[in-house]
Design an enzyme around this catalytic site. Structure first.
Site, PDB file in Angstrom:
ATOM      1  N   ASN A  11       0.820  -1.183  -0.071  1.00 58.38           N
ATOM      2  CA  ASN A  11       0.047   0.090  -0.048  1.00 58.38           C
ATOM      3  C   ASN A  11       0.854   1.114   0.056  1.00 58.38           C
ATOM      4  OD1 ASN A  11      -1.743   1.982   0.527  1.00 58.38           O
ATOM      5  ND2 ASN A  11      -2.525   1.037   2.386  1.00 58.38           N
ATOM      6  N   ARG A 101      -2.739  -2.011  -3.348  1.00 56.23           N
ATOM      7  CA  ARG A 101      -3.706  -1.128  -3.314  1.00 56.23           C
ATOM      8  C   ARG A 101      -3.670  -0.039  -4.216  1.00 56.23           C
ATOM      9  NH1 ARG A 101      -6.068   1.744   2.311  1.00 56.23           N
ATOM     10  NH2 ARG A 101      -7.679   2.774   1.401  1.00 56.23           N
ATOM     11  N   HIS A 189     -12.974   3.513  -0.147  1.00 59.34           N
ATOM     12  CA  HIS A 189     -13.079   2.833   0.864  1.00 59.34           C
ATOM     13  C   HIS A 189     -13.222   1.356   0.501  1.00 59.34           C
ATOM     14  CE1 HIS A 189     -12.848   6.033   3.833  1.00 59.34           C
ATOM     15  NE2 HIS A 189     -11.647   5.546   3.785  1.00 59.34           N
ATOM     16  N   ARG A 249     -10.207  16.604   6.237  1.00 59.88           N
ATOM     17  CA  ARG A 249     -11.244  16.851   5.002  1.00 59.88           C
ATOM     18  C   ARG A 249     -12.455  17.279   5.446  1.00 59.88           C
ATOM     19  NH1 ARG A 249     -10.069  11.187   1.993  1.00 59.88           N
ATOM     20  NH2 ARG A 249      -8.421  10.761   3.785  1.00 59.88           N
ATOM     21  N   VAL A 292      -9.562  11.796  17.530  1.00 61.82           N
ATOM     22  CA  VAL A 292     -10.605  11.989  18.454  1.00 61.82           C
ATOM     23  C   VAL A 292     -10.229  12.062  19.820  1.00 61.82           C
ATOM     24  CG1 VAL A 292     -12.803  10.333  18.703  1.00 61.82           C
ATOM     25  CG2 VAL A 292     -12.147  11.243  16.675  1.00 61.82           C
ATOM     26  N   GLY A 338     -14.276   4.172  14.434  1.00 57.09           N
ATOM     27  CA  GLY A 338     -15.452   3.223  14.402  1.00 57.09           C
ATOM     28  C   GLY A 338     -15.239   1.955  15.466  1.00 57.09           C
ATOM     29  N   GLU A 339     -13.964   1.591  15.605  1.00 53.38           N
ATOM     30  CA  GLU A 339     -13.542   0.362  16.140  1.00 53.38           C
ATOM     31  C   GLU A 339     -13.283   0.827  17.799  1.00 53.38           C
ATOM     32  OE1 GLU A 339     -10.226  -1.551  14.342  1.00 53.38           O
ATOM     33  OE2 GLU A 339     -11.337  -1.254  12.278  1.00 53.38           O
ATOM     34  N   GLU A 387      -8.094  -4.156   4.849  1.00 57.31           N
ATOM     35  CA  GLU A 387      -7.874  -4.085   3.529  1.00 57.31           C
ATOM     36  C   GLU A 387      -6.704  -4.796   2.997  1.00 57.31           C
ATOM     37  OE1 GLU A 387      -7.870  -0.148   5.044  1.00 57.31           O
ATOM     38  OE2 GLU A 387      -9.286   0.411   3.616  1.00 57.31           O
TER      39      GLU A 387
HETATM   40  P1  ADP Z   1      -6.529   5.711   8.692  1.00 58.28           P
HETATM   41  O1  ADP Z   1      -7.779   6.156   7.817  1.00 58.28           O
HETATM   42  O2  ADP Z   1      -5.596   6.497   8.392  1.00 58.28           O
HETATM   43  O3  ADP Z   1      -6.231   4.244   8.455  1.00 58.28           O
HETATM   44  P2  ADP Z   1      -7.527   4.704  11.121  1.00 58.28           P
HETATM   45  O4  ADP Z   1      -8.412   3.978  10.713  1.00 58.28           O
HETATM   46  O5  ADP Z   1      -6.231   4.093  11.950  1.00 58.28           O
HETATM   47  O6  ADP Z   1      -7.002   5.780   9.969  1.00 58.28           O
HETATM   48  O7  ADP Z   1      -7.946   5.701  12.189  1.00 58.28           O
HETATM   49  C1  ADP Z   1      -7.365   6.872  12.811  1.00 58.28           C
HETATM   50  C2  ADP Z   1      -8.256   7.748  13.824  1.00 58.28           C
HETATM   51  O8  ADP Z   1      -8.734   6.821  14.542  1.00 58.28           O
HETATM   52  C3  ADP Z   1      -7.516   8.282  14.757  1.00 58.28           C
HETATM   53  O9  ADP Z   1      -7.007   9.740  14.081  1.00 58.28           O
HETATM   54  C4  ADP Z   1      -8.329   8.522  15.855  1.00 58.28           C
HETATM   55  O10 ADP Z   1      -9.074   9.713  15.531  1.00 58.28           O
HETATM   56  C5  ADP Z   1      -9.098   7.327  15.903  1.00 58.28           C
HETATM   57  N1  ADP Z   1      -8.765   6.456  16.948  1.00 58.28           N
HETATM   58  C6  ADP Z   1      -8.066   5.563  17.074  1.00 58.28           C
HETATM   59  N2  ADP Z   1      -7.885   5.060  18.199  1.00 58.28           N
HETATM   60  C7  ADP Z   1      -8.622   5.319  19.061  1.00 58.28           C
HETATM   61  C8  ADP Z   1      -9.212   5.511  20.249  1.00 58.28           C
HETATM   62  N3  ADP Z   1      -8.753   4.708  21.280  1.00 58.28           N
HETATM   63  N4  ADP Z   1     -10.068   6.168  20.745  1.00 58.28           N
HETATM   64  C9  ADP Z   1     -10.783   7.019  19.889  1.00 58.28           C
HETATM   65  N5  ADP Z   1     -10.330   7.480  18.468  1.00 58.28           N
HETATM   66  C10 ADP Z   1      -9.477   6.290  18.244  1.00 58.28           C
END
Ligand code: ADP
Length: 403
Positions: A11, A101, A189, A249, A292, A338-339, A387
């Site tokens: 990637n 990717r 995505h 963004r 976040v 989301g996770e 991914e």
């Molecule tokens: P990318 O789109 O670059 O792959 P990710 O899917 O890894 O990014 O998401 C990154 C974002 O996830 C971070 O900027 C943060 O906002 C959020 N994040 C990661 N871990 C946590 C957590 N434990 N609690 C809240 N937000 C989180």
């Protein structure tokens, strides 16, 4: 492709190459090693690698200034990855295929393809549609093709999963010649959504035939409406700017704002692009961070407002996705926010009760795989996306089909 063959997944971004090495097995690809070279071209690149158990196996920084063999471009960064893989203890994995990717497959590529000169020319013609990503993706393909002559290079597209969209979801309300010229809503995505759709279908075949709304909330953020495993609608459009607000963004914005900045204030395309891609979203609104975690910990009202807007827009668009599907059977949260961000999930779901969404607060706080309340009409799920694994599956399927 035979059992035991290694599949290298790459990637390639603007200043990084992420890699993951999979072993082909009868049950699908199994991850062995993963890592990345970051800071390519900055003069101080950083290489890390870990094993399948997460153990750190390599952590190397090159000195500022690029001396001492520091990779200065994608080809030499890939060289550093390969040199590390070749130094692994025997039996060393023989790389039988490389999966890439690639952000843009254009209007026609609805599935992964084995790259040859004609495909490469086609992908190069799409650079104007994704100037920030496509050139780096192609640099990764060229570097891997040069390093592994004769080894199939399989391109997997972020847009491909969305080619099942009905025309209405694929177009803008412009005269038809714009659509013919490729001014369309491609959606992105896609590898993440396809991975989630397949995973849900494996776990629960009946739900896999149902109506899913998937929320990929990471630094980039979008939603996808999926029916019976196929994408029907997505919040991202011609570029990865549209739809939800993201880390930096803006998401959806009235195009009249851009016209105003150009006509009344003399902004040019480069300045607008910088604002919309890099200075907007959570970071721009808060003036603090795109992360976040930082915003949740901050007491500043701007941080609270940025999070509030993020959740508002996500809820609004989930409603739109549910309308397109005629209701939803499950809402799936994935990617970094989301996770991991239970508070954000809770706020997004607040007010979606009319659709049948009710969370179980304790399960949500614990990031349980299913966070909906028992008996709720809509199942709300949390799943990690992958991914790279989706790409490795595509490589196995594409080469099986080819061979
Ligand atoms: P990318 O789109 O670059 O792959 P990710 O899917 O890894 O990014 O998401 C990154 C974002 O996830 C971070 O900027 C943060 O906002 C959020 N994040 C990661 N871990 C946590 C957590 N434990 N609690 C809240 N937000 C989180």
């Amino acid at each position: 492709m035979r059992t035991g063959d290694a599949i290298l997944v790459l990637n390639a971004g603007s200043s990084s190459i992420k890699f993951e090495l999979f072993e082909a097995t009868a049950g699908g690809p199994v991850s062995r090693y993963a890592g990345q070279v970051e800071g390519i071209g900055t003069g101080a690149p950083h290489f890390t690698a870990r094993g399948a158990d997460g153990a750190v196996l390599a952590d190397r920084r090159w000195a500022e200034g690029g001396e001492g063999g520091a990779p200065a471009d994608h080809a030499s960064a890939l060289g550093a990855v390969i040199a590390w893989l070749e130094g692994l203890p025997a039996p060393r994995p023989a790389i039988a295929a490389v999966g890439h990717r690639v952000v843009h497959g254009g209007p026609d590529l609805a599935a992964p393809v084995v790259v040859d000169a004609a495909v490469l020319a086609r992908l190069r013609a799409l650079v104007p549609l994704a100037p920030l990503h496509q050139p780096h993706n192609l640099a990764g393909i060229e570097a891997a093709a040069a390093r592994f002559p004769g080894v199939p290079q399989v391109a997997c597209f972020d847009t491909a999963f969305h080619r099942s969209h009905p025309w209405e979801a694929d177009t803008f309300a412009l005269p038809p010649e714009f659509h013919a010229r490729g001014i369309r809503r491609y959606g992105f995505h896609g590898l993440s959504y396809e991975y989630i759709a397949r995973r849900i279908a494996r776990e629960d075949p009946a739900l896999g035939q149902g109506r899913l709304v998937v929320a990929h909330l990471g630094n980039g953020a979008s939603l996808c409406a999926i029916r019976a495993g196929r994408s029907v609608e997505s919040t991202m459009g011609f570029t990865a700017l549209d739809g939800l607000p993201m880390g930096t963004r803006c998401g959806q914005i009235d195009p009249g704002v851009l016209l105003h900045l150009m006509a009344a204030e003399g902004w040019d395309a480069a300045r607008l692009a910088h604002l919309l891609y890099h200075e907007s979203g959570l970071k721009g609104m808060s003036g603090l961070s795109q992360d976040v975690r930082v915003l949740e910990a901050s007491g500043r009202p701007e941080a609270a407002r940025a999070l509030s807007y993020f959740c508002w827009r996500a809820r609004r668009e989930i409603g739109a996705m549910a309308a397109v599907l005629g209701g939803m059977d499950a809402l799936v949260f994935t990617a970094g926010i989301g996770e991991n961000a239970a508070g954000v999930r809770a706020r997004i779901c607040e007010g979606l009760e009319f659709l049948g969404v009710t969370l179980d607060p304790a399960r949500n706080a614990a990031h349980a795989p299913e966070i909906s309340a028992p008996g709720a009409r809509v199942r709300v799920l949390v799943r990690a996306t992958d991914e790279e694994r989706m790409i490795a599956e595509h490589v196995m399927e594409t080469l099986r089909g080819a061979g």
